[in-house]
Design an enzyme around this catalytic site. Structure first.
Site, PDB file in Angstrom:
ATOM      1  N   LYS A  56     -31.943   6.845 -31.095  1.00  7.32           N
ATOM      2  CA  LYS A  56     -32.593   5.887 -31.989  1.00  7.32           C
ATOM      3  C   LYS A  56     -33.877   6.541 -32.505  1.00  7.32           C
ATOM      4  O   LYS A  56     -34.758   6.899 -31.717  1.00  7.32           O
ATOM      5  CB  LYS A  56     -32.910   4.593 -31.250  1.00  7.32           C
ATOM      6  CG  LYS A  56     -31.678   3.804 -30.862  1.00  7.32           C
ATOM      7  CD  LYS A  56     -32.014   2.626 -29.970  1.00  7.32           C
ATOM      8  CE  LYS A  56     -32.795   1.552 -30.679  1.00  7.32           C
ATOM      9  NZ  LYS A  56     -33.040   0.372 -29.787  1.00  7.32           N
ATOM     10  N   ILE A  57     -33.955   6.681 -33.815  1.00  8.16           N
ATOM     11  CA  ILE A  57     -35.073   7.388 -34.439  1.00  8.16           C
ATOM     12  C   ILE A  57     -35.738   6.449 -35.445  1.00  8.16           C
ATOM     13  O   ILE A  57     -35.068   5.868 -36.308  1.00  8.16           O
ATOM     14  CB  ILE A  57     -34.572   8.661 -35.131  1.00  8.16           C
ATOM     15  CG1 ILE A  57     -33.828   9.557 -34.119  1.00  8.16           C
ATOM     16  CG2 ILE A  57     -35.732   9.407 -35.775  1.00  8.16           C
ATOM     17  CD1 ILE A  57     -33.187  10.782 -34.730  1.00  8.16           C
TER      18      ILE A  57
END
Length: 209
Positions: free
Chosen positions: A83-84
């Site tokens: 998750k960025i």
């Protein structure tokens, strides 16, 4: 797909027994609630999860984010989804890592960001539905906008920040492909007072083998 949104090992063990949970999503806040270290928590969740396990990067510079993502992949393996955050640097990191590790751009609040996530190679674009409703006025409109932007692409929408079964269903109708919800909402999604009443009536009036 429906994911459990938790880093609590006991929650994961309960949810996985249901047989229809496809994976687990975590974030730094959820990992902080675990009694174990983040590394040990992720290792145990990797062993429990039937599918993807999401880990959110906490570094803020491109080089350290890339290093953190690779470290997470070494820990979790093929189940990894990174998750960025949807930031300028975050999109750069996504473009760098997505050819090698599945990436999900998180905290998207606009259709333009969804478009960039697609171009950066993200497998998922995450919409915080309830939070977007509080901040923007209508989280479901955000999901609809993202769905139009991503139509025909390989980037799918994961709806998060869901506070009720109805909100979860609404997110799917708005165009989300997947949901992630905490254990209490997972349980609430399986029940309806009319379903319970119907079962009671069948058992009172019917017969089985």
């Amino acid at each position: 797909m429906i994911y459990l949104d938790s880093a609590i090992i006991s929650d994961a063990k309960i949810a996985i027994k249901y047989g229809w949970i496809k994976g687990i999503t975590t974030n730094p806040t959820l990992l902080a609630k675990s009694d174990l270290s983040p590394e040990e928590t992720l290792q145990q969740l990797t062993n429990i999860s039937p599918g993807e396990l999401y880990y959110q990067l906490t570094s803020t510079e491109a080089e350290t984010m890339i290093a953190e993502g690779k470290k997470a992949y070494e820990l979790i393996g093929e189940k990894t989804v990174l998750k960025i955050p949807a930031t300028t640097i975050g999109f750069q990191v996504t473009a760098t890592l997505s050819p090698h590790i599945s990436c999900a751009v998180t905290a998207i609040y606009g259709g333009a960001q969804a478009a960039v996530a697609k171009e950066a190679g993200a497998k998922y674009a995450i919409a915080y539905v309830n939070r977007a409703t509080r901040l923007l006025g209508d989280g479901l409109s955000l999901v609809k906008e993202m769905a139009k932007v991503l139509e025909g692409s390989n980037t799918e929408i994961l709806a998060a920040s869901l506070k009720s079964p109805q909100e979860a269903a609404d997110a799917l109708q708005a165009g989300a492909h997947h949901l992630t919800v905490p254990l209490d909402i997972l349980n609430a999604m399986t029940t309806h007072e009319l379903s319970e009443k119907t079962v009671v009536e069948f058992n009172e009036k019917g017969q089985g083998i």
